[in-house]
Design a protein around this motif. Structure first.
Motif, PDB file in Angstrom:
ATOM      1  N   GLY A 224       0.809  -1.210   0.000  1.00  0.00           N
ATOM      2  CA  GLY A 224       0.000   0.000   0.000  1.00  0.00           C
ATOM      3  C   GLY A 224       0.845   1.264   0.000  1.00  0.00           C
ATOM      4  O   GLY A 224       0.542   2.240  -0.691  1.00  0.00           O
ATOM      5  N   ALA A 225       1.932   1.246   0.779  1.00  0.00           N
ATOM      6  CA  ALA A 225       2.825   2.409   0.816  1.00  0.00           C
ATOM      7  C   ALA A 225       3.470   2.641  -0.546  1.00  0.00           C
ATOM      8  O   ALA A 225       3.711   3.784  -0.948  1.00  0.00           O
ATOM      9  CB  ALA A 225       3.896   2.212   1.885  1.00  0.00           C
ATOM     10  N   LEU A 226       3.761   1.552  -1.263  1.00  0.00           N
ATOM     11  CA  LEU A 226       4.331   1.674  -2.607  1.00  0.00           C
ATOM     12  C   LEU A 226       3.359   2.381  -3.545  1.00  0.00           C
ATOM     13  O   LEU A 226       3.752   3.221  -4.357  1.00  0.00           O
ATOM     14  CB  LEU A 226       4.668   0.285  -3.157  1.00  0.00           C
ATOM     15  N   PHE A 227       2.077   2.079  -3.408  1.00  0.00           N
ATOM     16  CA  PHE A 227       1.053   2.736  -4.218  1.00  0.00           C
ATOM     17  C   PHE A 227       1.031   4.231  -3.923  1.00  0.00           C
ATOM     18  O   PHE A 227       0.939   5.070  -4.825  1.00  0.00           O
ATOM     19  CB  PHE A 227      -0.320   2.113  -3.933  1.00  0.00           C
ATOM     20  N   GLY A 228       1.136   4.581  -2.620  1.00  0.00           N
ATOM     21  CA  GLY A 228       1.115   5.988  -2.248  1.00  0.00           C
ATOM     22  C   GLY A 228       2.325   6.751  -2.740  1.00  0.00           C
ATOM     23  O   GLY A 228       2.205   7.903  -3.184  1.00  0.00           O
ATOM     24  N   SER A 229       3.503   6.122  -2.697  1.00  0.00           N
ATOM     25  CA  SER A 229       4.722   6.834  -3.097  1.00  0.00           C
ATOM     26  C   SER A 229       4.912   6.862  -4.609  1.00  0.00           C
ATOM     27  O   SER A 229       5.311   7.890  -5.169  1.00  0.00           O
ATOM     28  CB  SER A 229       5.941   6.188  -2.434  1.00  0.00           C
ATOM     29  N   GLN A 230       4.636   5.752  -5.290  1.00  0.00           N
ATOM     30  CA  GLN A 230       4.916   5.664  -6.720  1.00  0.00           C
ATOM     31  C   GLN A 230       3.777   6.189  -7.588  1.00  0.00           C
ATOM     32  O   GLN A 230       4.008   6.827  -8.611  1.00  0.00           O
ATOM     33  CB  GLN A 230       5.213   4.201  -7.099  1.00  0.00           C
ATOM     34  N   GLU A 231       2.542   5.934  -7.172  1.00  0.00           N
ATOM     35  CA  GLU A 231       1.403   6.335  -7.998  1.00  0.00           C
ATOM     36  C   GLU A 231       0.916   7.738  -7.643  1.00  0.00           C
ATOM     37  O   GLU A 231       0.549   8.520  -8.518  1.00  0.00           O
ATOM     38  CB  GLU A 231       0.260   5.330  -7.824  1.00  0.00           C
ATOM     39  N   LEU A 232       0.905   8.046  -6.326  1.00  0.00           N
ATOM     40  CA  LEU A 232       0.417   9.357  -5.886  1.00  0.00           C
ATOM     41  C   LEU A 232       1.557  10.310  -5.531  1.00  0.00           C
ATOM     42  O   LEU A 232       1.303  11.492  -5.276  1.00  0.00           O
ATOM     43  CB  LEU A 232      -0.506   9.190  -4.674  1.00  0.00           C
ATOM     44  N   HIS A 233       2.790   9.807  -5.464  1.00  0.00           N
ATOM     45  CA  HIS A 233       3.985  10.617  -5.172  1.00  0.00           C
ATOM     46  C   HIS A 233       3.871  11.354  -3.842  1.00  0.00           C
ATOM     47  O   HIS A 233       4.195  12.544  -3.743  1.00  0.00           O
ATOM     48  CB  HIS A 233       4.233  11.613  -6.311  1.00  0.00           C
ATOM     49  N   LEU A 234       3.407  10.628  -2.818  1.00  0.00           N
ATOM     50  CA  LEU A 234       3.275  11.229  -1.493  1.00  0.00           C
ATOM     51  C   LEU A 234       4.630  11.280  -0.800  1.00  0.00           C
ATOM     52  O   LEU A 234       5.463  10.388  -0.966  1.00  0.00           O
ATOM     53  CB  LEU A 234       2.290  10.416  -0.644  1.00  0.00           C
ATOM     54  N   PRO A 235       4.873  12.316   0.019  1.00  0.00           N
ATOM     55  CA  PRO A 235       6.134  12.399   0.769  1.00  0.00           C
ATOM     56  C   PRO A 235       6.190  11.355   1.875  1.00  0.00           C
ATOM     57  O   PRO A 235       5.170  10.786   2.273  1.00  0.00           O
ATOM     58  CB  PRO A 235       6.106  13.824   1.337  1.00  0.00           C
ATOM     59  N   GLU A 236       7.404  11.130   2.421  1.00  0.00           N
ATOM     60  CA  GLU A 236       7.596  10.095   3.422  1.00  0.00           C
ATOM     61  C   GLU A 236       6.780  10.358   4.684  1.00  0.00           C
ATOM     62  O   GLU A 236       6.249   9.423   5.293  1.00  0.00           O
ATOM     63  CB  GLU A 236       9.083   9.983   3.780  1.00  0.00           C
ATOM     64  N   ASP A 237       6.676  11.634   5.106  1.00  0.00           N
ATOM     65  CA  ASP A 237       5.918  11.913   6.323  1.00  0.00           C
ATOM     66  C   ASP A 237       4.442  11.571   6.145  1.00  0.00           C
ATOM     67  O   ASP A 237       3.781  11.099   7.082  1.00  0.00           O
ATOM     68  CB  ASP A 237       6.095  13.367   6.751  1.00  0.00           C
ATOM     69  N   ALA A 238       3.906  11.768   4.937  1.00  0.00           N
ATOM     70  CA  ALA A 238       2.510  11.410   4.676  1.00  0.00           C
ATOM     71  C   ALA A 238       2.315   9.897   4.726  1.00  0.00           C
ATOM     72  O   ALA A 238       1.288   9.406   5.210  1.00  0.00           O
ATOM     73  CB  ALA A 238       2.071  11.947   3.313  1.00  0.00           C
TER      74      ALA A 238
END
Length: 437
Positions: free
Chosen positions: A271-285
């Motif tokens: 799930g975190a991979l989806f947030g970082s790679q697809e939505l480009h969310l920062p680490e704190d998010a």
């Protein structure tokens, strides 16, 4: 000699092992270690960033991280049915639980020495920490029908998950303060703060595990030929395997569990991979998202336990799986950080529920009067581990073939839908009507 059921001290001590070991799942598996590993697992002086040499092969450190998880889960899948059979046959269930608990906790302690360039320590420590965690959980789960009556399974299972969520969040928050507020700890540098957090996980796990290891009862060994005691594991496995195939309720439940657990575990690990790679969310998010999932899972586990009491385990599982289908469909449309937080809230609520309900339901399905509960739970564990391996591999394969992570999410809706088909026969079975309505 029969074990005393529903002893309050024993029940509370059993649930406390979730408090002890769940810090591994959050700090090591989900939050801090996955962020630290790529920066530390490097070859010093190498001109190729992110590449390390293992046994003569040049591999990306992210690939090594992924392979470590796969190898650990495959090792558990192969070892645990054999070892759990021996545990039932020899009455050494608690000894096996202690061994894997110590293997996992000391592996986390060893990660304190994982500094830049020492990728063998990081890789092997991470791998064996997963094996220790997964191995101890098999024997831990198998104590449930030995210490409690079926009417206590749902709430006791939920209590364990709740304690685990609370303990893991408390330690993670403390460790995050070292990373985000180093001035509170004398200006500790980021790398050392991460390594100290791995040390605290190992010590927390080791120290709090002494409570269940002290109060849980010793299992009763079966009568056996002492010259061939090691064959007992195979005999128990063969017996349980034949029963699993014949008992319709167990067979259909394990197939359904394999499918919906495949979807749930894939979401949890990637799930975190989806947030970082697809939505480009920062680490704190992403860290906020992980904490949000853990906190919401607490009321989720208890609500689903209540739901099982109101309408029955299988009907409750069916409703939870339906919610997962809607979650995956919604994830396909998510484009903003706020909507991702809403998605995480829903995931956390049903994540705790589906894990707690599955464990309690399977405990109810185990034949009454059987003492080889570790062997029965080894099949449960095999489904858990293999579904995790297959789910994460399938997720990555679909991305590789299509180049679109959102399509992988849609595939998970099909997996959850298929799991419902195997729950339907349980609703019509006589055993279902007598046990959970």
């Amino acid at each position: 000699m029969e074990q005393q059921l529903n002893n309050p001290k024993t029940l509370n001590a059993w649930a406390f092992y979730d408090w002890a070991n769940s810090v591994h799942s959050l700090t090591i598996t989900s939050a801090i270690f996955p962020i630290y590993f790529p920066s530390a697992a490097i070859t010093l002086g190498s001109t190729t960033p992110g590449m390390i040499s293992i046994l003569g092969f040049e591999l990306s450190n992210t690939v090594v991280f992924s392979y470590s998880i796969s190898v650990a889960f495959l090792a558990l899948t192969i070892l645990m049915p054999f070892l759990s059979g021996i545990a039932d046959y020899t009455g050494a269930k608690k000894s096996f639980m202690r061994f894997f608990c110590y293997l996992g906790s000391f592996s986390c302690i060893a990660l304190f020495f994982f500094s830049k360039g020492h990728y063998f320590i990081g890789t092997l420590g991470f791998l064996f920490s997963i094996i220790g965690w997964g191995g101890s959980m098999v024997f831990y789960n198998s104590f449930l029908p030995e210490i409690a009556t079926p009417d206590r399974f749902d709430r006791l299972s939920a209590k364990g998950f709740t304690l685990g969520y609370i303990g893991s969040v408390l330690l993670l928050v403390q460790n995050l303060t070292m990373l985000l507020k180093p001035e509170w700890y004398g200006g500790i540098e980021g790398e050392m703060a991460a390594r100290v957090s791995f040390l605290t996980v190992g010590l927390w796990w080791l120290l709090f595990a002494q409570i269940p290891l002290h109060y849980l009862p010793d299992s009763i060994a079966k009568e056996k030929d002492t010259r061939h005691w090691w064959l007992g594991g195979f005999k128990e496995l063969r017996k349980v395997f034949k029963e699993v195939i014949v008992i319709k309720e167990v067979k259909f439940f394990l197939i359904s569990f394999f499918l919906f657990n495949m979807g749930a575990q894939t979401v949890m690990y990637l799930g975190a991979l989806f947030g970082s790679q697809e939505l480009h969310l920062p680490e704190d998010a992403l860290i906020i998202t992980i904490l949000l999932i853990q906190l919401v899972a607490i009321p989720g586990a208890y609500f689903c336990a209540r739901l099982s009491g109101w309408i029955g385990n299988i009907k409750a599982l069916g409703l939870i799986v339906l919610v997962w289908i809607f979650i995956c469909a919604y994830a396909y449309t998510v484009t903003s950080q706020f909507n991702f937080y809403l998605l995480a809230t829903a995931i956390g609520f049903v994540m705790g529920g589906i894990q707690s309900n599955s464990r309690a339901t399977y405990a109810k399905l185990c034949p009454k009067g059987e003492k080889d509960t570790a062997s029965y739970f080894s099949f449960f564990d095999v489904c858990d581990r293999m579904s995790t391996v297959l789910g994460t591999f399938m997720f990555g394969l679909v991305i590789q073939l299509t180049g679109n992570m959102r399509i992988s999410i849609l595939v998970l809706t099909i997996v959850f839908g298929a799991s419902l088909l195997f729950l339907r026969p349980l609703l019509r079975s006589a055993k279902a009507k007598t046990i959970w309505g």
